[in-house]
Design a protein around this motif. Structure first.
Motif, mmCIF file in Angstrom:
data_model
loop_
_atom_site.group_PDB
_atom_site.id
_atom_site.type_symbol
_atom_site.label_atom_id
_atom_site.label_comp_id
_atom_site.label_asym_id
_atom_site.label_seq_id
_atom_site.Cartn_x
_atom_site.Cartn_y
_atom_site.Cartn_z
ATOM 1 N N ASN A 84 51.918 37.679 -39.489
ATOM 2 C CA ASN A 84 50.903 37.303 -38.606
ATOM 3 C C ASN A 84 51.483 36.262 -37.656
ATOM 4 O O ASN A 84 50.758 35.834 -36.790
ATOM 5 N N ASP A 85 52.667 36.076 -37.498
ATOM 6 C CA ASP A 85 53.337 35.174 -36.675
ATOM 7 C C ASP A 85 53.427 35.862 -35.284
ATOM 8 O O ASP A 85 54.340 36.628 -35.008
ATOM 9 N N ALA A 86 52.511 35.551 -34.309
ATOM 10 C CA ALA A 86 52.730 36.281 -32.978
ATOM 11 C C ALA A 86 53.840 36.168 -32.075
ATOM 12 O O ALA A 86 54.302 36.957 -31.398
ATOM 13 N N ILE A 87 54.427 34.886 -32.337
ATOM 14 C CA ILE A 87 55.730 34.301 -31.174
ATOM 15 C C ILE A 87 56.908 35.379 -31.791
ATOM 16 O O ILE A 87 57.742 35.647 -31.097
ATOM 17 N N ALA A 88 56.823 35.576 -33.025
ATOM 18 C CA ALA A 88 58.012 36.433 -33.473
ATOM 19 C C ALA A 88 57.904 37.790 -33.008
ATOM 20 O O ALA A 88 58.919 38.545 -33.012
ATOM 21 N N LYS A 89 56.995 38.260 -32.827
ATOM 22 C CA LYS A 89 56.685 39.833 -32.421
ATOM 23 C C LYS A 89 56.192 39.727 -30.861
ATOM 24 O O LYS A 89 55.137 40.461 -30.704
ATOM 25 N N ILE A 90 56.370 38.668 -30.183
ATOM 26 C CA ILE A 90 55.682 38.543 -28.934
ATOM 27 C C ILE A 90 55.859 39.921 -27.861
ATOM 28 O O ILE A 90 55.162 39.965 -26.998
ATOM 29 N N GLU A 91 56.929 40.839 -28.209
ATOM 30 C CA GLU A 91 57.079 41.776 -27.171
ATOM 31 C C GLU A 91 56.150 42.808 -27.543
ATOM 32 O O GLU A 91 55.983 43.856 -26.536
ATOM 33 N N GLU A 92 55.319 42.599 -28.524
ATOM 34 C CA GLU A 92 54.283 43.597 -28.778
ATOM 35 C C GLU A 92 53.056 43.339 -27.794
ATOM 36 O O GLU A 92 52.011 44.122 -27.907
ATOM 37 N N SER A 120 48.861 16.576 -21.027
ATOM 38 C CA SER A 120 48.837 17.958 -21.345
ATOM 39 C C SER A 120 49.222 18.782 -20.151
ATOM 40 O O SER A 120 48.886 18.150 -18.920
ATOM 41 N N SER A 121 49.944 20.039 -20.242
ATOM 42 C CA SER A 121 50.176 20.607 -19.037
ATOM 43 C C SER A 121 49.901 22.140 -19.351
ATOM 44 O O SER A 121 50.067 22.606 -20.523
ATOM 45 N N ILE A 122 49.626 22.820 -18.340
ATOM 46 C CA ILE A 122 49.267 24.337 -18.589
ATOM 47 C C ILE A 122 50.463 25.004 -17.527
ATOM 48 O O ILE A 122 50.956 24.560 -16.734
ATOM 49 N N TYR A 123 50.871 26.165 -18.078
ATOM 50 C CA TYR A 123 51.969 26.800 -17.656
ATOM 51 C C TYR A 123 51.498 28.399 -17.956
ATOM 52 O O TYR A 123 50.615 28.742 -18.540
ATOM 53 N N GLU A 124 52.459 29.217 -17.176
ATOM 54 C CA GLU A 124 52.316 30.909 -17.481
ATOM 55 C C GLU A 124 53.812 31.088 -18.073
ATOM 56 O O GLU A 124 54.618 30.775 -17.613
ATOM 57 N N ILE A 125 53.546 32.291 -18.696
ATOM 58 C CA ILE A 125 54.930 32.875 -19.265
ATOM 59 C C ILE A 125 55.545 33.576 -18.183
ATOM 60 O O ILE A 125 55.050 34.586 -17.539
ATOM 61 N N ASP A 126 56.856 33.170 -17.710
ATOM 62 C CA ASP A 126 57.587 33.951 -16.845
ATOM 63 C C ASP A 126 58.461 34.770 -17.489
ATOM 64 O O ASP A 126 58.730 36.301 -16.876
ATOM 65 N N LYS A 127 59.142 34.611 -18.684
ATOM 66 C CA LYS A 127 60.238 35.385 -19.010
ATOM 67 C C LYS A 127 60.790 34.925 -20.505
ATOM 68 O O LYS A 127 60.414 33.749 -20.850
ATOM 69 N N VAL A 128 61.109 35.993 -21.201
ATOM 70 C CA VAL A 128 61.321 36.039 -22.696
ATOM 71 C C VAL A 128 62.889 36.301 -22.748
ATOM 72 O O VAL A 128 63.153 37.433 -22.403
ATOM 73 N N LYS A 129 63.660 35.399 -23.671
ATOM 74 C CA LYS A 129 65.007 35.726 -23.772
ATOM 75 C C LYS A 129 65.270 35.635 -25.357
ATOM 76 O O LYS A 129 64.800 34.486 -25.778
ATOM 77 N N PHE A 130 66.126 36.507 -25.882
ATOM 78 C CA PHE A 130 66.363 36.179 -27.218
ATOM 79 C C PHE A 130 67.946 35.981 -27.184
ATOM 80 O O PHE A 130 68.751 36.705 -26.679
ATOM 81 N N ASN A 131 68.438 34.809 -27.954
ATOM 82 C CA ASN A 131 69.872 34.466 -28.026
ATOM 83 C C ASN A 131 70.399 34.501 -29.442
ATOM 84 O O ASN A 131 69.803 34.009 -30.347
ATOM 85 N N LYS A 132 71.392 35.353 -29.493
ATOM 86 C CA LYS A 132 71.980 35.404 -30.729
ATOM 87 C C LYS A 132 73.186 34.471 -30.973
ATOM 88 O O LYS A 132 73.912 34.039 -29.883
ATOM 89 N N SER A 133 73.137 33.710 -32.274
ATOM 90 C CA SER A 133 74.159 33.000 -32.351
ATOM 91 C C SER A 133 75.458 33.497 -32.851
ATOM 92 O O SER A 133 75.622 35.123 -33.027
#
Length: 198
Positions: A84-92, A120-133
């Motif tokens: 149920n974790d939406a951020i982990a599958k944000i690409e859906e 508090s501040s409001i923003y919009e999502i511009d870009k999502v990046k996955f970074n591998k260790s």
């Protein structure tokens, strides 16, 4: 510009003894989810914020010209076992330009009671990046998720006169304005402008 705080928050700030709780809320299409940096789930304004995933609220960066100020936030433990974790599958989700609210609550350090909102501040999502260790001795990699945020489109680009789409142009001007009709294809398709001869 002056900021008026709740009297209880102002008294705690003036007293110099506060506890700050950072919350982040995503209003993804069809799903609202929240995260915080505490150790257990935390409910605020009817939304339960998931703990231990929100690593950093990031710093803001800006530049001269038409660029707007951006902010990058970081999350750990991607993917996760929580289905149920939406951020982990944000690409859906159709996450581009989805609203994000970062809030800083003021709490009483003695009782852990929330006194109110510091900022508090409001923003919009511009870009999502996955970074591998790097690969560990056990052959595993860790994945972190970085999300670039920008201030809400029309308020930010209203000051820079930059529009990203025809819908924004029409919102700010007329519903029949077709100024940006071909903006998305001009790099790949020849488009005639102006009057046609003969």
């Amino acid at each position: 510009m002056s900021i008026v705080l709740d009297p209880a928050v102002q008294a705690a700030v003036d007293g110099g003894q506060i506890r700050r709780l950072d919350l982040i809320r995503f209003d993804l299409p069809g799903r609202t989810v929240g995260y915080h940096r505490g150790g257990r789930p935390f409910t605020y304004n009817g939304l339960t914020y998931i703990p231990n995933r929100f690593l950093s609220a990031g710093s803001m960066s800006s530049a001269l010209g038409v660029a707007v100020t951006t902010r990058t936030i970081t999350f750990s433990n991607i993917p996760t076992a929580d289905v149920n974790d939406a951020i982990a599958k944000i690409e859906e989700f159709n996450y581009l330009n989805a609203p994000v609210i970062i809030a800083h609550l003021c709490g009483d350090p003695a009782t852990d009671q929330v006194l109110g909102v510091l900022a508090s501040s409001i923003y919009e999502i511009d870009k999502v990046k996955f970074n591998k260790s790097a690969i560990s001795e056990g052959g595993e990699r860790n994945l972190t998720l970085s999300i670039d945020l920008q201030p809400p489109g029309r308020s930010a680009r209203g000051s820079t006169q930059v529009k990203r789409s025809q819908e924004e142009q029409q919102f700010d001007n007329l519903s029949t304005d077709t100024c940006l009709e071909y903006a998305s294809v001009t790099g790949s398709q020849p488009v005639e402008w102006g009057q046609k001869s003969g």
